[in-house]
Design a protein around this motif. Structure first.
Motif, PDB file in Angstrom:
ATOM      1  N   PRO A 181      58.542  33.366 -43.373  1.00 57.01           N
ATOM      2  CA  PRO A 181      57.025  33.977 -43.302  1.00 57.01           C
ATOM      3  C   PRO A 181      56.183  33.184 -42.496  1.00 57.01           C
ATOM      4  O   PRO A 181      55.117  33.465 -41.974  1.00 57.01           O
ATOM      5  CB  PRO A 181      56.601  34.047 -44.749  1.00 57.01           C
ATOM      6  N   LEU A 182      56.553  31.598 -42.463  1.00 54.47           N
ATOM      7  CA  LEU A 182      55.731  30.829 -41.776  1.00 54.47           C
ATOM      8  C   LEU A 182      55.659  30.714 -40.224  1.00 54.47           C
ATOM      9  O   LEU A 182      55.289  30.288 -39.605  1.00 54.47           O
ATOM     10  CB  LEU A 182      55.896  29.270 -42.376  1.00 54.47           C
ATOM     11  N   SER A 183      56.941  31.317 -40.033  1.00 53.87           N
ATOM     12  CA  SER A 183      57.141  31.220 -38.631  1.00 53.87           C
ATOM     13  C   SER A 183      56.492  32.672 -37.839  1.00 53.87           C
ATOM     14  O   SER A 183      56.979  32.899 -36.555  1.00 53.87           O
ATOM     15  CB  SER A 183      58.775  31.508 -38.308  1.00 53.87           C
ATOM     16  N   SER A 184      55.749  33.267 -38.573  1.00 56.44           N
ATOM     17  CA  SER A 184      55.174  34.537 -37.876  1.00 56.44           C
ATOM     18  C   SER A 184      53.461  34.304 -37.867  1.00 56.44           C
ATOM     19  O   SER A 184      53.216  33.337 -38.435  1.00 56.44           O
ATOM     20  CB  SER A 184      55.468  35.835 -38.649  1.00 56.44           C
ATOM     21  N   GLU A 185      52.849  35.196 -37.262  1.00 56.31           N
ATOM     22  CA  GLU A 185      51.504  35.200 -36.991  1.00 56.31           C
ATOM     23  C   GLU A 185      50.838  35.338 -38.496  1.00 56.31           C
ATOM     24  O   GLU A 185      49.971  34.834 -38.851  1.00 56.31           O
ATOM     25  CB  GLU A 185      51.118  36.216 -36.185  1.00 56.31           C
ATOM     26  N   ARG A 186      51.384  36.120 -39.332  1.00 53.30           N
ATOM     27  CA  ARG A 186      50.933  36.302 -40.864  1.00 53.30           C
ATOM     28  C   ARG A 186      51.050  34.949 -41.715  1.00 53.30           C
ATOM     29  O   ARG A 186      49.955  34.737 -42.254  1.00 53.30           O
ATOM     30  CB  ARG A 186      51.810  37.449 -41.517  1.00 53.30           C
ATOM     31  N   GLY A 187      52.042  34.387 -41.428  1.00 53.44           N
ATOM     32  CA  GLY A 187      52.279  33.202 -42.056  1.00 53.44           C
ATOM     33  C   GLY A 187      51.282  32.100 -41.559  1.00 53.44           C
ATOM     34  O   GLY A 187      50.536  31.256 -42.198  1.00 53.44           O
ATOM     35  N   THR A 188      51.059  32.097 -40.172  1.00 52.37           N
ATOM     36  CA  THR A 188      50.172  31.203 -39.427  1.00 52.37           C
ATOM     37  C   THR A 188      48.640  31.443 -40.003  1.00 52.37           C
ATOM     38  O   THR A 188      47.887  30.447 -40.439  1.00 52.37           O
ATOM     39  CB  THR A 188      50.024  31.142 -38.057  1.00 52.37           C
ATOM     40  N   GLY A 189      48.254  32.701 -40.056  1.00 51.92           N
ATOM     41  CA  GLY A 189      47.151  33.271 -40.681  1.00 51.92           C
ATOM     42  C   GLY A 189      46.854  32.876 -42.060  1.00 51.92           C
ATOM     43  O   GLY A 189      45.756  32.246 -42.387  1.00 51.92           O
ATOM     44  N   ALA A 190      47.905  32.759 -43.014  1.00 51.88           N
ATOM     45  CA  ALA A 190      47.549  32.456 -44.440  1.00 51.88           C
ATOM     46  C   ALA A 190      47.620  31.022 -44.440  1.00 51.88           C
ATOM     47  O   ALA A 190      46.750  30.463 -45.302  1.00 51.88           O
ATOM     48  CB  ALA A 190      48.929  32.765 -45.010  1.00 51.88           C
ATOM     49  N   LEU A 191      48.150  30.227 -43.653  1.00 48.54           N
ATOM     50  CA  LEU A 191      48.074  28.698 -43.784  1.00 48.54           C
ATOM     51  C   LEU A 191      46.913  28.408 -42.923  1.00 48.54           C
ATOM     52  O   LEU A 191      46.248  27.294 -43.760  1.00 48.54           O
ATOM     53  CB  LEU A 191      49.275  28.017 -43.120  1.00 48.54           C
ATOM     54  N   MET A 192      46.178  28.914 -42.079  1.00 48.16           N
ATOM     55  CA  MET A 192      44.882  28.653 -41.733  1.00 48.16           C
ATOM     56  C   MET A 192      43.992  28.541 -42.575  1.00 48.16           C
ATOM     57  O   MET A 192      42.915  27.959 -42.937  1.00 48.16           O
ATOM     58  CB  MET A 192      44.532  29.420 -40.516  1.00 48.16           C
ATOM     59  N   GLY A 193      44.083  29.993 -43.508  1.00 46.25           N
ATOM     60  CA  GLY A 193      43.222  30.098 -44.588  1.00 46.25           C
ATOM     61  C   GLY A 193      43.163  29.313 -45.767  1.00 46.25           C
ATOM     62  O   GLY A 193      42.203  28.749 -46.225  1.00 46.25           O
ATOM     63  N   ALA A 194      44.537  28.719 -45.816  1.00 50.05           N
ATOM     64  CA  ALA A 194      44.711  27.795 -46.962  1.00 50.05           C
ATOM     65  C   ALA A 194      44.031  26.468 -46.488  1.00 50.05           C
ATOM     66  O   ALA A 194      43.362  26.057 -47.493  1.00 50.05           O
ATOM     67  CB  ALA A 194      46.266  27.712 -47.227  1.00 50.05           C
ATOM     68  N   GLY A 195      44.293  25.946 -45.214  1.00 43.98           N
ATOM     69  CA  GLY A 195      43.729  24.843 -44.634  1.00 43.98           C
ATOM     70  C   GLY A 195      42.020  24.910 -45.080  1.00 43.98           C
ATOM     71  O   GLY A 195      41.494  23.842 -45.300  1.00 43.98           O
ATOM     72  N   ASP A 196      41.360  26.052 -44.955  1.00 45.69           N
ATOM     73  CA  ASP A 196      39.954  26.344 -44.917  1.00 45.69           C
ATOM     74  C   ASP A 196      39.536  26.227 -46.246  1.00 45.69           C
ATOM     75  O   ASP A 196      38.606  25.498 -46.824  1.00 45.69           O
ATOM     76  CB  ASP A 196      39.539  27.602 -44.272  1.00 45.69           C
ATOM     77  N   VAL A 197      40.418  26.785 -47.277  1.00 41.54           N
ATOM     78  CA  VAL A 197      40.173  26.618 -48.711  1.00 41.54           C
ATOM     79  C   VAL A 197      40.124  25.045 -49.324  1.00 41.54           C
ATOM     80  O   VAL A 197      39.380  24.887 -49.802  1.00 41.54           O
ATOM     81  CB  VAL A 197      41.120  27.495 -49.593  1.00 41.54           C
ATOM     82  N   ILE A 198      41.126  24.500 -48.781  1.00 41.48           N
ATOM     83  CA  ILE A 198      41.313  22.976 -48.967  1.00 41.48           C
ATOM     84  C   ILE A 198      40.165  22.359 -48.370  1.00 41.48           C
ATOM     85  O   ILE A 198      39.489  21.595 -49.200  1.00 41.48           O
ATOM     86  CB  ILE A 198      42.475  22.480 -48.422  1.00 41.48           C
ATOM     87  N   ALA A 199      39.604  22.722 -47.247  1.00 39.25           N
ATOM     88  CA  ALA A 199      38.657  21.952 -46.680  1.00 39.25           C
ATOM     89  C   ALA A 199      37.247  22.212 -47.605  1.00 39.25           C
ATOM     90  O   ALA A 199      36.343  21.260 -47.785  1.00 39.25           O
ATOM     91  CB  ALA A 199      38.440  22.572 -45.171  1.00 39.25           C
ATOM     92  N   GLN A 200      37.168  23.457 -47.972  1.00 40.97           N
ATOM     93  CA  GLN A 200      35.930  23.686 -48.489  1.00 40.97           C
ATOM     94  C   GLN A 200      35.883  23.185 -49.859  1.00 40.97           C
ATOM     95  O   GLN A 200      34.891  22.673 -50.463  1.00 40.97           O
ATOM     96  CB  GLN A 200      35.745  25.341 -48.759  1.00 40.97           C
ATOM     97  N   GLN A 201      37.060  23.191 -50.699  1.00 41.10           N
ATOM     98  CA  GLN A 201      37.057  23.022 -52.212  1.00 41.10           C
ATOM     99  C   GLN A 201      37.322  21.223 -52.175  1.00 41.10           C
ATOM    100  O   GLN A 201      36.790  20.578 -53.263  1.00 41.10           O
ATOM    101  CB  GLN A 201      38.203  23.769 -52.951  1.00 41.10           C
ATOM    102  N   LEU A 202      38.121  20.677 -51.384  1.00 41.57           N
ATOM    103  CA  LEU A 202      38.446  19.301 -51.577  1.00 41.57           C
ATOM    104  C   LEU A 202      37.604  18.310 -50.884  1.00 41.57           C
ATOM    105  O   LEU A 202      37.193  17.275 -51.401  1.00 41.57           O
ATOM    106  CB  LEU A 202      40.119  19.027 -51.349  1.00 41.57           C
ATOM    107  N   VAL A 203      37.409  18.619 -49.351  1.00 44.93           N
ATOM    108  CA  VAL A 203      36.630  18.115 -48.672  1.00 44.93           C
ATOM    109  C   VAL A 203      35.433  18.223 -48.791  1.00 44.93           C
ATOM    110  O   VAL A 203      34.530  17.094 -49.075  1.00 44.93           O
ATOM    111  CB  VAL A 203      37.128  18.339 -47.162  1.00 44.93           C
TER     112      VAL A 203
END
Length: 195
Positions: A35-57
């Motif tokens: 799932p991480l090798s697809s566009e869906r996985g990439t989109g989900a992980l980009m979203g996860a990165g944003d959540v981490i940025a907003q919540q932890l950073v």
């Protein structure tokens, strides 16, 4: 002599078991990282990165979380980052075939020297446009953030990419990049959305 004859079949059994275990492991790894090798996985992980940025950073908290921003980052992952990176790795593998250490270094130099600067500029431009910046505002933001983002890129990605190009098969490279990129996506989200 009897001992020598018995040792050979055991060695063969161990080698066969080792091969079948390796195949089974690779099959499970493929199922987990596919799932991480697809566009869906990439989109989900980009979203996860944003959540981490907003919540932890940025420490926005759940009430201050900007859901639209997360959706925008996911859209950039689905529509731009995943397809472009996936295609780039295929092109790079055709340009520089092989899996030796020297080949991995050549791929990393081409990736980081040619592709990364262009990709990063495009990413910042797309993020700015999705944030509603005018062309002039977007250009000013890119000029402000680009060099810092590129230097940060060079602190993280060259060693990751050498290992990726040397050890990881083509069909799993995007997954490896996206696993490491959770931290990178957090940084990019923070950088792209800092006004």
């Amino acid at each position: 002599m009897e001992t020598g004859r018995r040792a050979v079949p055991r060695a063969r059994e161990q080698r066969t078991w080792g091969r079948s275990w390796s195949r089974a492991s690779l099959t499970w790894v493929s199922v987990l990282v596919m799932p991480l090798s697809s566009e869906r996985g990439t989109g989900a992980l980009m979203g996860a990165g944003d959540v981490i940025a907003q919540q932890l950073v940025e420490r926005r908290g759940l009430r201050g979380h900007q859901g639209r921003r997360t959706v925008k980052m996911m859209a950039i992952g689905f529509c731009f980052v995943g397809p472009v990176l996936g295609s780039w790795y295929k092109v790079l593998d055709r340009l520089i075939p092989g899996a030796t250490k020297a080949v991995a270094v050549k791929k990393m130099v081409l990736d980081q020297g040619g592709f990364a600067p262009c990709f990063l500029g495009c990413f910042l431009a797309i993020a700015g446009a999705m944030n509603g910046l005018s062309v002039q505002e977007n250009w000013s933001k890119i000029q402000q953030d680009y060099v810092d983002a590129l230097l940060t890129n060079y602190c993280i990605w060259p060693p990751v990419q050498i290992a990726n190009f040397y050890f990881v098969p083509l069909n799993h490279r995007l997954a490896v990049v996206q696993c490491v990129a959770i931290v990178w996506n957090c940084y990019l989200s923070w950088k792209a959305n800092r006004m």
